[in-house]
Structures are given as C-alpha cells and as structure tokens.
Design an enzyme around this catalytic site. Structure first.
Site, PDB file in Angstrom:
ATOM      1  N   LYS A   1       0.816  -1.218   0.000  1.00 15.48           N
ATOM      2  CA  LYS A   1       0.000   0.000   0.000  1.00 15.48           C
ATOM      3  C   LYS A   1       0.853   1.273   0.000  1.00 15.48           C
ATOM      4  O   LYS A   1       0.469   2.256  -0.626  1.00 15.48           O
ATOM      5  CB  LYS A   1      -1.046   0.006   1.116  1.00 15.48           C
TER       6      LYS A   1
ATOM      7  N   ARG B   1      -6.893   2.284  11.005  1.00 15.85           N
ATOM      8  CA  ARG B   1      -6.509   0.911  11.316  1.00 15.85           C
ATOM      9  C   ARG B   1      -7.484   0.265  12.283  1.00 15.85           C
ATOM     10  O   ARG B   1      -7.302  -0.896  12.659  1.00 15.85           O
ATOM     11  CB  ARG B   1      -5.104   0.873  11.892  1.00 15.85           C
TER      12      ARG B   1
ATOM     13  N   ARG C   1      12.150  -7.762   3.493  1.00 11.88           N
ATOM     14  CA  ARG C   1      11.869  -6.395   3.052  1.00 11.88           C
ATOM     15  C   ARG C   1      12.939  -5.434   3.552  1.00 11.88           C
ATOM     16  O   ARG C   1      13.237  -5.386   4.740  1.00 11.88           O
ATOM     17  CB  ARG C   1      10.491  -5.976   3.577  1.00 11.88           C
TER      18      ARG C   1
ATOM     19  N   ARG D   1      13.331  -2.601   8.837  1.00 16.37           N
ATOM     20  CA  ARG D   1      12.581  -1.918   9.899  1.00 16.37           C
ATOM     21  C   ARG D   1      12.522  -2.797  11.139  1.00 16.37           C
ATOM     22  O   ARG D   1      12.392  -4.009  11.041  1.00 16.37           O
ATOM     23  CB  ARG D   1      11.150  -1.630   9.417  1.00 16.37           C
TER      24      ARG D   1
ATOM     25  N   ARG E   1       1.877  -8.014  14.138  1.00 16.65           N
ATOM     26  CA  ARG E   1       1.226  -7.007  13.287  1.00 16.65           C
ATOM     27  C   ARG E   1       0.120  -7.637  12.446  1.00 16.65           C
ATOM     28  O   ARG E   1      -0.940  -7.045  12.259  1.00 16.65           O
ATOM     29  CB  ARG E   1       2.266  -6.342  12.380  1.00 16.65           C
TER      30      ARG E   1
HETATM   31  P1  AMP Z   1       3.074   1.060   8.692  1.00 16.06           P
HETATM   32  O1  AMP Z   1       4.286   1.743   8.171  1.00 16.06           O
HETATM   33  O2  AMP Z   1       1.797   1.614   8.133  1.00 16.06           O
HETATM   34  O3  AMP Z   1       3.160  -0.451   8.573  1.00 16.06           O
HETATM   35  O4  AMP Z   1       3.009   1.378  10.273  1.00 16.06           O
HETATM   36  C1  AMP Z   1       4.053   0.954  11.141  1.00 16.06           C
HETATM   37  C2  AMP Z   1       3.557   0.953  12.575  1.00 16.06           C
HETATM   38  O5  AMP Z   1       3.154   2.282  12.947  1.00 16.06           O
HETATM   39  C3  AMP Z   1       2.325   0.098  12.832  1.00 16.06           C
HETATM   40  O6  AMP Z   1       2.648  -1.270  13.037  1.00 16.06           O
HETATM   41  C4  AMP Z   1       1.764   0.765  14.094  1.00 16.06           C
HETATM   42  O7  AMP Z   1       2.513   0.416  15.232  1.00 16.06           O
HETATM   43  C5  AMP Z   1       2.020   2.247  13.800  1.00 16.06           C
HETATM   44  N1  AMP Z   1       0.869   2.850  13.081  1.00 16.06           N
HETATM   45  C6  AMP Z   1       0.848   3.344  11.814  1.00 16.06           C
HETATM   46  N2  AMP Z   1      -0.376   3.813  11.493  1.00 16.06           N
HETATM   47  C7  AMP Z   1      -1.151   3.617  12.588  1.00 16.06           C
HETATM   48  C8  AMP Z   1      -2.520   3.858  12.889  1.00 16.06           C
HETATM   49  N3  AMP Z   1      -3.353   4.390  11.992  1.00 16.06           N
HETATM   50  N4  AMP Z   1      -2.966   3.521  14.123  1.00 16.06           N
HETATM   51  C9  AMP Z   1      -2.151   2.988  15.053  1.00 16.06           C
HETATM   52  N5  AMP Z   1      -0.866   2.706  14.830  1.00 16.06           N
HETATM   53  C10 AMP Z   1      -0.351   3.009  13.605  1.00 16.06           C
END
Ligand code: AMP
Length: 199
Positions: A13, A87, A121, A147, A158
């Site tokens: 995404k 989320r 990744r 990461r 996750r």
């Molecule tokens: P992502 O890069 O979108 O995979 O986000 C990495 C991490 O950031 C996630 O696993 C959450 O810990 C936190 N995170 C990102 N977006 C949100 C959200 N909308 N609500 C809560 N935690 C978030």
C-alpha cells in the site's frame, strides 16, 4: 479526491500510495512514515509511539488522530492518498467526522505471501521505498535497512492485530459503498493498473 489505501502490512500500500499520489497529483499521507520520522527525531510523540511500534501494536488513537487532523488541515485542498490510516473502526469514524472520503481501495494479499514479503523487506531510511534486497535506494540514494517491526516476532503480531480489525473496517466502508477490492498479488505496475481501473 480523498482516497484510502487499505490492506495488510506488506500489501504494497505504501508503494501504491506513492505511485497513485504522483498520478493524481494529490498528497501521500502515511501515518507509519510520520511516526517513524518522529521516532528518528526523538520527539515526544515519537518516544511515546516507539514502544507500540516495536511491539507490533497499534499506537493509541489519540496520537494518530492528532497526526491525521494536522495532515488533513494541510492537504485538504490538494486531496490525499491515506496509507496506514484508519486501522480500526474508531479511527474510521473519527476520519468520517473530519472529511469526506471518496474511495477506499482494499489491496487483498494472502497471509503466506505477506509473510514471504515482509521477511525479506528492506526499506529506504530517507523515503520509505521498499526493496527485496540490500543496497541503496534507486530513487533517492538513501540507505536501505530492515525496519525494527519487520523482525519475525513483530511481523506475526502485526498480522494478528490487522486480522482483528480488518472485518469491521471492511464492513464499515462496504456499508457506505466505498470499497474497491484489488488483487494485490503481482508486480507493482500490474497492481497500479488494477487500482487505476478500479477508481
Ligand atoms: P506502517 O508503516 O503503516 O506499517 O506502520 C508501522 C507501525 O506504525 C504500525 O505497526 C503501528 O505500530 C504504527 N501505526 C501506523 N499507522 C497507525 C494507525 N493508523 N494507528 C495505530 N498505529 C499506527
């Protein structure tokens, strides 16, 4: 157009949101990127979010909602591609109270494929682009790294968190007639074409 790109971790995404934002000339807003930048800069928000991100858990709604309010205020004229928000159902309801959403693209990828992708990744430290091998970013020459939440135990957590929330979010946007489901298995260009067709 205000669009949400929704899908499991590793669904592509982020990559697609960048491509679509370029195509539609609107703004890519990634809550994950904003949180990682805050972590890197060791701001108060970054420090609060850190323990949740490391554990593969959702950062509290209060923190992410405040990020969203600020970003929407800045980019509401231009329109945006939201990546990583909402989320959970509370975030979806909060978003609806802030601004109308035109479409929600759901990138569907089977769990085995997600595990395969996330376990190899490499992300760019500077721009967040993802690759499946080590090196430097071909777009901005930034350093590639794994990461901390792409480590096996955290990946599992996750995915579990995502599975717990996905159904309610899908039902919510389906009832509003906004969902467009896309098959997320294929090359980035193939998926990009599917999203353009669906929109
Ligand atoms: P992502 O890069 O979108 O995979 O986000 C990495 C991490 O950031 C996630 O696993 C959450 O810990 C936190 N995170 C990102 N977006 C949100 C959200 N909308 N609500 C809560 N935690 C978030």
């Amino acid at each position: 157009m205000n669009i949400i790109l929704f899908g499991p971790p590793g669904s592509g995404k982020g990559t697609q949101a960048k491509m679509m934002a370029g195509y539609l000339n609107n703004k890519h807003i990634s809550t994950g990127d904003i949180l990682r930048e805050a972590q890197e800069k060791k701001t108060e928000m970054g420090q609060k979010a850190s323990e949740y991100i490391k554990a593969g858990l959702l950062v509290p709604d209060k923190i992410v909602n405040s990020i969203i309010i600020e970003a929407i205020e800045k980019y509401k004229k231009k329109g945006f591609m939201l990546d990583g928000f909402p989320r959970n159902i509370f975030q979806a309801e909060f978003l609806a109270s802030c601004i109308p959403i035109d479409k929600v693209v759901y990138i569907n990828v089977p769990e085995e494929e997600i595990l395969k992708r996330l376990s190899k990744r490499f992300s760019c430290k500077k721009c967040g682009r993802v690759y499946n091998k080590e090196g430097i970013c071909s777009e901005c020459q930034g350093e590639l790294y794994i990461r901390e939440d792409d480590k096996p135990v955290t990946i599992k957590k996750r995915i579990e968190v995502y599975q717990n929330e996905i159904q309610k979010i899908l039902e919510y946007y389906t009832s509003k007639g906004l969902i467009k489901e896309i098959d997320g298995v294929g090359t980035p260009d193939e998926i990009f074409e599917r999203i353009k067709t669906a929109l």
